[in-house]
Design an enzyme around this catalytic site. Structure first.
Site, PDB file in Angstrom:
ATOM      1  N   ASP A 187       0.832  -1.195   0.000  1.00  0.00           N
ATOM      2  CA  ASP A 187       0.000   0.000   0.000  1.00  0.00           C
ATOM      3  C   ASP A 187       0.875   1.257   0.000  1.00  0.00           C
ATOM      4  OD1 ASP A 187      -2.377  -1.435   0.075  1.00  0.00           O
ATOM      5  OD2 ASP A 187      -2.482  -1.426   2.269  1.00  0.00           O
ATOM      6  N   ARG A 217      -4.234  -4.556   7.167  1.00  0.00           N
ATOM      7  CA  ARG A 217      -5.318  -3.598   7.462  1.00  0.00           C
ATOM      8  C   ARG A 217      -6.584  -4.331   7.892  1.00  0.00           C
ATOM      9  NH1 ARG A 217      -7.046  -0.688   2.778  1.00  0.00           N
ATOM     10  NH2 ARG A 217      -5.817  -2.001   1.385  1.00  0.00           N
ATOM     11  N   TYR A 240       5.745  -8.659   8.737  1.00  0.00           N
ATOM     12  CA  TYR A 240       5.409  -7.238   8.862  1.00  0.00           C
ATOM     13  C   TYR A 240       5.555  -6.779  10.304  1.00  0.00           C
ATOM     14  CZ  TYR A 240       2.933  -7.775   4.358  1.00  0.00           C
ATOM     15  OH  TYR A 240       2.608  -8.037   3.050  1.00  0.00           O
ATOM     16  N   ASP A 294      -6.772   2.281   7.587  1.00  0.00           N
ATOM     17  CA  ASP A 294      -5.455   2.877   7.789  1.00  0.00           C
ATOM     18  C   ASP A 294      -5.634   4.393   7.777  1.00  0.00           C
ATOM     19  OD1 ASP A 294      -5.757   3.618   5.118  1.00  0.00           O
ATOM     20  OD2 ASP A 294      -4.120   2.363   4.373  1.00  0.00           O
TER      21      ASP A 294
END
Length: 237
Positions: A47, A183, A75, A89
């Protein structure tokens, strides 16, 4: 270095740009260096508001993109608890707030367990998932509602690395398989805590065996390229 035969180029994608823009910049610099257009693709989108490992492949190595996308990813993420946004987000403003007085680290540690293993996850509607041939985010940005089907994903590990009870900010390390949206994990964890949550930071730290330490700094890619021995006139037009 022969771009036509194929090179794997892992870069550290910066905040605020799309994966495609990062790829286009690298392709331009590589093409300028050898005097003709370099064929290049990426293995797994990040993203715009996420940073970290973005694997690029040139020439014949683009055939390996599908297998590269299947690699396990790691992550690090920071979540704001007690609120939600439409995109889960910081791309959008907060659209709802929720109680947080009941949330403790113990509650979080127990809640994350339900997301480890083979689970189903509904992708974010602000995503590149296709609906009737169109990207879901295009429908949302046009003011239309979108209903996406859950997908089977695998989350290998979720570690709570920090919890600031005063600010209600939670830091996680997540190891997962292809197709996992962090997300969406934030959204679902917020609901599991009888509250809300959205991402404030996301960094991809590893893809397969490639870690962030192996990556080329995007802002210094030209300097890295200048140090390479390149075979010119070897690329696909």
């Amino acid at each position: 270095m022969n771009f036509k035969e194929g090179v794997i180029i892992p870069i550290d994608k910066p905040y605020g740009i799309t994966s495609f823009k990062a790829l286009a910049h690298v392709r331009y610099l590589c093409s300028q260096a050898v005097g003709e257009r370099v064929k290049i693709g990426h293995a797994g989108t990040l993203d715009p508001l996420a940073t970290g490992v973005l694997i690029l492949a040139t020439g014949k190595m683009t055939k390996q993109i599908e297998s590269l996308q299947a690699h396990t990813k790691e992550y690090t993420a920071t979540l704001q608890l007690g609120a939600t946004t439409p995109s889960y987000d910081m791309e959008h403003e907060v659209n709802a707030t929720f109680p947080t007085e009941h949330i403790t680290r113990e509650l979080i540690e127990n809640a994350v367990l339900q997301f480890v293993g083979d689970i189903q996850q509904v992708p974010p509607t602000y995503s590149a998932v296709k609906v009737n041939g169109e990207r879901a985010f295009n429908y949302r940005r046009a003011g239309e509602e979108v209903v996406l089907k859950p997908k089977n994903i695998h989350i290998e590990e979720i570690e709570v690395t920090n919890f600031d009870e005063e600010k209600m900010q939670l830091s996680l390390r997540v190891v997962c398989g292809k197709g996992t949206y962090i997300r969406a994990l934030a959204r679902d964890l917020g609901r599991a805590l009888s509250s809300g949550a959205y991402l404030t930071e996301l960094r991809r730290t590893q893809v397969g065996d490639i870690t962030i330490e192996n990556c080329i700094d995007y802002d210094h890619f030209q300097e890295w390229l200048n140090k390479q021995t390149l075979e010119k006139g070897d690329t696909n037009r």
